[in-house]
Design an enzyme around this catalytic site. Structure first.
Site, PDB file in Angstrom:
ATOM      1  N   ARG A 199      -6.611  10.382  -0.429  1.00  0.00           N
ATOM      2  CA  ARG A 199      -6.282  10.786  -1.792  1.00  0.00           C
ATOM      3  C   ARG A 199      -7.535  10.863  -2.647  1.00  0.00           C
ATOM      4  O   ARG A 199      -7.637  11.694  -3.550  1.00  0.00           O
ATOM      5  CB  ARG A 199      -5.276   9.801  -2.396  1.00  0.00           C
ATOM      6  CG  ARG A 199      -3.881   9.965  -1.819  1.00  0.00           C
ATOM      7  CD  ARG A 199      -2.921   8.895  -2.308  1.00  0.00           C
ATOM      8  NE  ARG A 199      -3.134   7.622  -1.646  1.00  0.00           N
ATOM      9  CZ  ARG A 199      -3.291   6.467  -2.267  1.00  0.00           C
ATOM     10  NH1 ARG A 199      -3.293   6.414  -3.585  1.00  0.00           N
ATOM     11  NH2 ARG A 199      -3.459   5.358  -1.585  1.00  0.00           N
TER      12      ARG A 199
ATOM     13  N   HIS B 281       0.859  -1.187   0.000  1.00  0.00           N
ATOM     14  CA  HIS B 281       0.000   0.000   0.000  1.00  0.00           C
ATOM     15  C   HIS B 281       0.890   1.229   0.000  1.00  0.00           C
ATOM     16  O   HIS B 281       1.878   1.288   0.734  1.00  0.00           O
ATOM     17  CB  HIS B 281      -0.908  -0.011   1.234  1.00  0.00           C
ATOM     18  CG  HIS B 281      -2.039   0.971   1.159  1.00  0.00           C
ATOM     19  ND1 HIS B 281      -1.842   2.339   1.236  1.00  0.00           N
ATOM     20  CD2 HIS B 281      -3.379   0.796   1.032  1.00  0.00           C
ATOM     21  CE1 HIS B 281      -3.023   2.947   1.150  1.00  0.00           C
ATOM     22  NE2 HIS B 281      -3.960   2.041   1.023  1.00  0.00           N
TER      23      HIS B 281
END
Length: 472
Positions: free
Chosen positions: A286, A263
């Site tokens: 994000r 990740h």
């Protein structure tokens, strides 16, 4: 913790003495979302369940999920005017997987997503009234509820539902140690009471293994992906992969074990930057508009590309880390989660000039360029929020992030109902697996939001198939 004694009337030694209406309990191993989904599905159909959990608390890694669960054609999407389709969602899933994986499992995952969201909303009482877009998605489909972390909410409410049902026994501190398989059929489960050291066997003809992945196991990472063994991880210390090992020993076939997801954003804690364990910086940060800057305060990637691509980009930067930068509008959208990150000293609230000093003018220009609404040089099109009216006094929320071992795509091979397949491709009768312990669903790289979905889809499918056998 004498489960055998409690269910002795259901597990007689001599099968000829067993009443046709007295069947042994189904044993579910693991209390994350996959295990709880199986258990609740069975209990609602009057099938007795013994739930074994190795840890001190119930919930597993699912409890920590922070972005949400994917679904298409949902009521929430419709209310917000979002048009999605099987084809678009399926293509996003297989593109993220690099066209690797079991296509039948991937089709079921996507096709059942509408039902999964509806089940959580109507049967479990989880509103899921907010949708975000994560990396690698062509549409906005990752669901959560307003003001509460999705993993915590889903597990808390589902666990409460399970506990309410008659016919269930829940035991923590119970570690799976083996399976009794005779003539390709399940006969029992072996487990260890981690407190007393007592070993026991539960006689049963149906087992659901939902023990999760192996992202904390240095031994298994060294065996399958030695290049990742020194990466920090977001996984709990109980994520050791015993399920995969035991299923293979029982005759199951392990697939895709070499595919481990890195990740891109694990928080670097200021007071413990070298810690091997990292808090996950939710992908939704994000998704709502957050950007990544390197040590020179330049953008360097489409923040909503797939996880493998963003991770690769960060690893190529100085120090293998980046700044995650959020605006005040982004903070308001994800306040419940960002407040937690601030409390844990993972995100700081600051002004642009305080953070960037002599480089403030450069960062202001960059943020204004990002905020102009058009597709940028890195190919990012979707920007839920931007940085309006940016100036030296603009309030920003900033954390440092680095790539981390997050999810293991490999596991035991299953069919579309979660039944474990042996090395000849034949189902092992009565043996099921769901969630991260299974392989084939995510290929080389999991699409964000598909983990919780996998747990619900294949956890409930396993429960439904076992319940049908109990009717016979």
């Amino acid at each position: 913790m004498s489960i055998n004694h409690h269910f002795s009337k259901l597990t007689k030694e001599d099968p000829s003495e067993e009443s046709t209406d007295m069947k042994p309990p189904v044993v579910v191993v693991g209390s994350g979302l996959a295990g709880l989904s199986s258990a609740y599905t069975l209990l609602l159909r009057n099938v007795p369940v013994v739930l074994l959990e190795k840890g001190e608390k119930f919930g597993g890694n699912s409890m920590k999920a922070s972005s949400g669960i994917n679904g298409m054609h949902t009521e929430t999407q419709k209310l917000k005017g979002i048009e999605d389709s099987f084809e678009v969602f399926y293509n996003d899933t297989i593109n993220s997987a690099k066209h690797v994986g079991d296509k039948d499992l991937q089709r079921v995952l996507v096709n059942d997503s509408t039902k999964a969201i509806d089940w959580l909303k109507t049967s479990i009482g989880v509103p899921l009234n907010v949708v975000n877009r994560l990396g690698g998605h062509s549409q906005t489909r990752t669901h959560r509820s307003e003001g509460v972390p999705p993993g915590f909410e889903i597990i808390s409410k589902l666990l409460a539902k399970v506990k309410e049902q008659p016919g269930v026994e829940l035991h923590n501190g119970a570690k799976l140690t083996g399976l009794d398989i005779v003539d390709n059929k399940v006969k029992g489960v072996k487990y260890l009471n981690v407190t007393s050291g007592e070993e026991s066997t539960i006689k049963t003809s149906n087992v659901v293994i939902a023990t999760g992945g192996f992202g904390y196991s240095k031994e298994l990472l060294s065996k399958y992906t030695p290049h990742y063994v020194d990466f920090p991880t977001t996984n709990d210390k109980n994520t050791q992969g015993e399920g995969q090992v035991i299923l293979e020993n029982a005759g199951g076939e392990l697939i895709d074990m070499e595919y481990v997801q890195i990740h891109p954003t694990g928080f670097i804690k200021k007071d413990d930057p070298q810690s091997n364990w990292k808090f996950l910086a939710a992908e939704s940060l994000r998704g709502i508009g957050g950007i990544l800057l390197n040590a020179k305060f330049d953008r360097f990637v489409n923040e909503l590309d797939t996880r493998d691509a963003v991770s690769k980009a960060i690893l190529a930067q100085e120090g293998k880390k980046a700044y995650l930068v959020l605006s005040d509008d982004m903070y308001k959208d994800f306040k419940f989660q960002i407040d937690f990150y601030k409390k844990m000293n993972l995100i700081e609230e600051t002004t642009l000039s305080e953070k960037f000093g002599d480089d403030s003018a450069k960062v202001i220009e960059l943020l204004r360029e990002y905020s102009n609404g058009s597709e940028d040089q890195f190919g990012r099109k979707f920007k839920q929020h931007v940085f309006p009216d940016v100036s030296p006094d603009t309030t920003l929320y900033i954390g440092e992030v680095t790539p981390v071992v997050h999810f293991t795509m490999g596991g035991v091979k299953i069919d579309i109902n979660g039944e474990v397949l042996n090395k000849d491709g034949v189902p092992i009768e009565g043996l099921y697996a769901a969630g991260e312990v299974s392989g084939g669903v995510h290929g080389k790289n999991r699409l964000g939001g598909n983990s919780l979905l996998e747990c619900v889809v294949f956890g409930t499918r396993a429960g439904e198939q076992i319940a049908e056998k109990y009717k016979l």
